[in-house]
Scaffold this motif. Sequence first.
Motif, PDB file in Angstrom:
ATOM      1  N   GLY A   1      -4.563   9.071  -4.819  1.00 28.92           N
ATOM      2  CA  GLY A   1      -4.483   8.933  -3.018  1.00 28.92           C
ATOM      3  C   GLY A   1      -3.394   8.172  -2.160  1.00 28.92           C
ATOM      4  O   GLY A   1      -2.679   7.637  -3.745  1.00 28.92           O
ATOM      5  N   SER A   2      -3.454   8.302  -1.565  1.00 29.74           N
ATOM      6  CA  SER A   2      -2.197   7.780  -0.682  1.00 29.74           C
ATOM      7  C   SER A   2      -2.752   6.579  -0.590  1.00 29.74           C
ATOM      8  O   SER A   2      -3.959   5.730  -0.060  1.00 29.74           O
ATOM      9  N   GLY A   3      -1.401   5.103  -0.762  1.00 29.29           N
ATOM     10  CA  GLY A   3      -2.156   3.917   0.187  1.00 29.29           C
ATOM     11  C   GLY A   3      -3.105   4.215   1.179  1.00 29.29           C
ATOM     12  O   GLY A   3      -3.754   2.590   0.725  1.00 29.29           O
TER      13      GLY A   3
ATOM     14  N   TRP B   1       0.658  -1.679   0.290  1.00 28.69           N
ATOM     15  CA  TRP B   1       0.316  -0.215  -0.275  1.00 28.69           C
ATOM     16  C   TRP B   1       0.751   1.655  -0.426  1.00 28.69           C
ATOM     17  O   TRP B   1      -0.080   1.772  -0.447  1.00 28.69           O
ATOM     18  N   GLU B   2       1.767   0.849   1.122  1.00 28.94           N
ATOM     19  CA  GLU B   2       2.564   2.978   0.448  1.00 28.94           C
ATOM     20  C   GLU B   2       4.046   2.955   0.095  1.00 28.94           C
ATOM     21  O   GLU B   2       4.162   3.999  -0.539  1.00 28.94           O
TER      22      GLU B   2
ATOM     23  N   THR C   1      -4.801   6.038   2.168  1.00 28.06           N
ATOM     24  CA  THR C   1      -6.108   6.476   1.977  1.00 28.06           C
ATOM     25  C   THR C   1      -7.195   5.390   1.165  1.00 28.06           C
ATOM     26  O   THR C   1      -8.211   4.855   1.717  1.00 28.06           O
TER      27      THR C   1
ATOM     28  N   GLN D   1       2.076   7.879  -5.808  1.00 25.40           N
ATOM     29  CA  GLN D   1       1.296   9.508  -6.277  1.00 25.40           C
ATOM     30  C   GLN D   1       0.879  10.215  -7.357  1.00 25.40           C
ATOM     31  O   GLN D   1      -0.371  10.696  -7.653  1.00 25.40           O
TER      32      GLN D   1
END
Length: 47
Positions: free
Chosen positions: A30-32, A20-21, A34, A25
Amino acid sequence: MPDRDVLCGILYVLQAGIQWEYLPQEVGFGSGMTCWRRLRDWNEAGV
């Protein structure tokens, strides 16, 4: 973040097999974190 963008981010992570991280971007989803939180919330809600 709109639901559709977050869903695309979730699908991107699952298809690419990345953590996820590491969701880039620049793809605009969105961010991982989120995306992960929204997936968790949707899962708990039975969506």
